[in-house]
Design a protein around this motif. Structure first.
Motif, PDB file in Angstrom:
ATOM      1  N   ALA A  16      -4.988 -14.456  11.092  1.00 25.79           N
ATOM      2  CA  ALA A  16      -5.274 -13.217  10.374  1.00 25.79           C
ATOM      3  C   ALA A  16      -6.277 -13.435   9.239  1.00 25.79           C
ATOM      4  CB  ALA A  16      -3.978 -12.620   9.813  1.00 25.79           C
ATOM      5  N   ILE A  17      -6.432 -14.691   8.817  1.00 24.51           N
ATOM      6  CA  ILE A  17      -7.403 -15.028   7.770  1.00 24.51           C
ATOM      7  C   ILE A  17      -8.714 -15.384   8.450  1.00 24.51           C
ATOM      8  CG2 ILE A  17      -7.973 -16.601   5.893  1.00 24.51           C
ATOM      9  CD1 ILE A  17      -4.969 -16.961   5.409  1.00 24.51           C
ATOM     10  N   ARG A  18      -9.794 -14.710   8.048  1.00 26.58           N
ATOM     11  CA  ARG A  18     -11.069 -14.866   8.744  1.00 26.58           C
ATOM     12  C   ARG A  18     -12.172 -15.431   7.858  1.00 26.58           C
ATOM     13  NH1 ARG A  18     -11.144 -11.989  13.586  1.00 26.58           N
ATOM     14  NH2 ARG A  18     -13.396 -11.711  13.431  1.00 26.58           N
ATOM     15  N   ALA A  19     -11.910 -15.579   6.561  1.00 31.08           N
ATOM     16  CA  ALA A  19     -12.907 -16.140   5.647  1.00 31.08           C
ATOM     17  C   ALA A  19     -12.206 -16.581   4.368  1.00 31.08           C
ATOM     18  CB  ALA A  19     -14.005 -15.128   5.331  1.00 31.08           C
ATOM     19  N   LEU A  20     -12.875 -17.450   3.603  1.00 29.70           N
ATOM     20  CA  LEU A  20     -12.290 -18.007   2.377  1.00 29.70           C
ATOM     21  C   LEU A  20     -13.278 -17.938   1.228  1.00 29.70           C
ATOM     22  CD1 LEU A  20     -10.215 -19.747   0.736  1.00 29.70           C
ATOM     23  CD2 LEU A  20     -11.385 -21.766   1.673  1.00 29.70           C
ATOM     24  N   VAL A  21     -12.765 -17.534   0.059  1.00 24.14           N
ATOM     25  CA  VAL A  21     -13.508 -17.615  -1.199  1.00 24.14           C
ATOM     26  C   VAL A  21     -12.787 -18.606  -2.093  1.00 24.14           C
ATOM     27  CG1 VAL A  21     -14.174 -16.379  -3.305  1.00 24.14           C
ATOM     28  CG2 VAL A  21     -14.451 -15.284  -1.070  1.00 24.14           C
ATOM     29  N   LEU A  22     -13.541 -19.528  -2.680  1.00 26.07           N
ATOM     30  CA  LEU A  22     -12.989 -20.534  -3.596  1.00 26.07           C
ATOM     31  C   LEU A  22     -13.599 -20.337  -4.966  1.00 26.07           C
ATOM     32  CD1 LEU A  22     -11.410 -23.166  -4.214  1.00 26.07           C
ATOM     33  CD2 LEU A  22     -13.423 -24.429  -3.433  1.00 26.07           C
ATOM     34  N   SER A  23     -12.759 -20.251  -5.995  1.00 26.07           N
ATOM     35  CA  SER A  23     -13.268 -20.083  -7.359  1.00 26.07           C
ATOM     36  C   SER A  23     -12.346 -20.801  -8.332  1.00 26.07           C
ATOM     37  CB  SER A  23     -13.381 -18.585  -7.700  1.00 26.07           C
ATOM     38  OG  SER A  23     -14.170 -18.396  -8.867  1.00 26.07           O
ATOM     39  N   GLY A  24     -12.562 -20.573  -9.623  1.00 24.07           N
ATOM     40  CA  GLY A  24     -11.746 -21.199 -10.652  1.00 24.07           C
ATOM     41  C   GLY A  24     -11.348 -20.191 -11.706  1.00 24.07           C
TER      42      GLY A  24
END
Length: 263
Positions: A48-56
């Motif tokens: 169900a997860i199709r993309a990822l954003v990584l931040s801080g």
């Protein structure tokens, strides 16, 4: 898993991981790394997860490795330093490999300083978006070290070999505008819009065929190391899989129906 040192959320198929040690400028501790690995594995295996954003969270993206780990290394018995260091490297490389090989598009939303391991971690993502607050430094040389989070691999592919050598050999700071000009970041937006812009970009990428994205990403990641013949062969195999996917069938049927309607 209960997360304390990262924040993990999913909205409309886009996962967001935020490093969450703002009082330590999101320096990567062993405990944070364990939580990060767990979250990345969830992203990898959840269809169900199709993309990822990584931040801080806070003022920094990631200040690099946690200083307490460096101190413990210096205090270890001399005969244990090398093996302890090797063991730690396996954990570091596990995270970077998970990011690099994640079969889904990944975007680093660099909200502040990305230093050392933090800069390498951002580069392990497919795309980088920054703001006027973004800055990068491969500061390992100032500690008598070399980049150990993939910077020796990722940075030359972003900026070319001579510029990568200059940035790694000096450890100097690269501010946002220079990072954009060099291709370290792909887009620059106002800081207030950064996370939303990254999530919107991820949502756009998430609309594409997950099968084609995963296979194409895997081949592209190897395209500099392999011959044209090998890439053609890998492409043929991947295309054969795409031919059998429901996404391909649905897209072709929709295209044919649209074409027939025009006739």
């Amino acid at each position: 898993m209960t997360y304390q040192l990262i924040e993990f959320s999913v909205d409309a198929g886009v996962a967001t991981i935020a490093l969450n040690r703002p009082d330590r400028r999101n320096a990567m501790s062993d405990d944070m790394r364990s939580e990060f690995v767990s979250a990345l594995q969830t992203v990898a295996y959840d269809k169900a997860i199709r993309a990822l954003v990584l931040s801080g969270r806070g003022s920094a993206f990631c200040a690099g490795g946690d200083i307490s780990g460096m101190k413990r290394r210096l205090e270890s018995p001399q005969g244990e330093v090398a093996f302890n260091g090797w063991s730690r490297q396996q954990g570091v490389h596990r995270v970077q490999s998970l990011l690099l090989n994640l079969p889904k598009p990944t975007i680093a939303a660099v909200n502040g300083a990305a230093a050392g391991l933090g800069a390498d971690t951002a580069l392990a993502c497919d795309f980088l978006i920054g703001s006027e607050r973004s800055k990068f430094t491969w500061s390992y040389i100032k500690r008598g070290l070399i980049p150990d989070g993939g910077g020796l691999y990722f940075l030359p592919r972003r900026v070319g070999l001579p510029k990568a050598k200059e940035l790694i050999f000096t450890g100097r700071m690269v501010e946002a505008d220079e990072a954009l000009a060099l291709g370290i970041i792909d887009r620059k937006v106002p800081s207030a819009e950064l996370l939303a812009a990254a999530q919107a970009w991820a949502a756009e990428l998430a609309q594409a065929s997950s099968t084609a994205l995963a296979l194409g990403k895997r081949i592209l990641n190897e395209s500099f190391e392999r011959s044209a013949h090998e890439i053609f062969d890998l492409g043929s195999q991947a295309q054969a899989i795409c031919y059998t996917s429901a996404e391909h069938r649905e897209a072709v049927m929709a295209f044919l129906a649209k074409s027939e309607a025009k006739e």
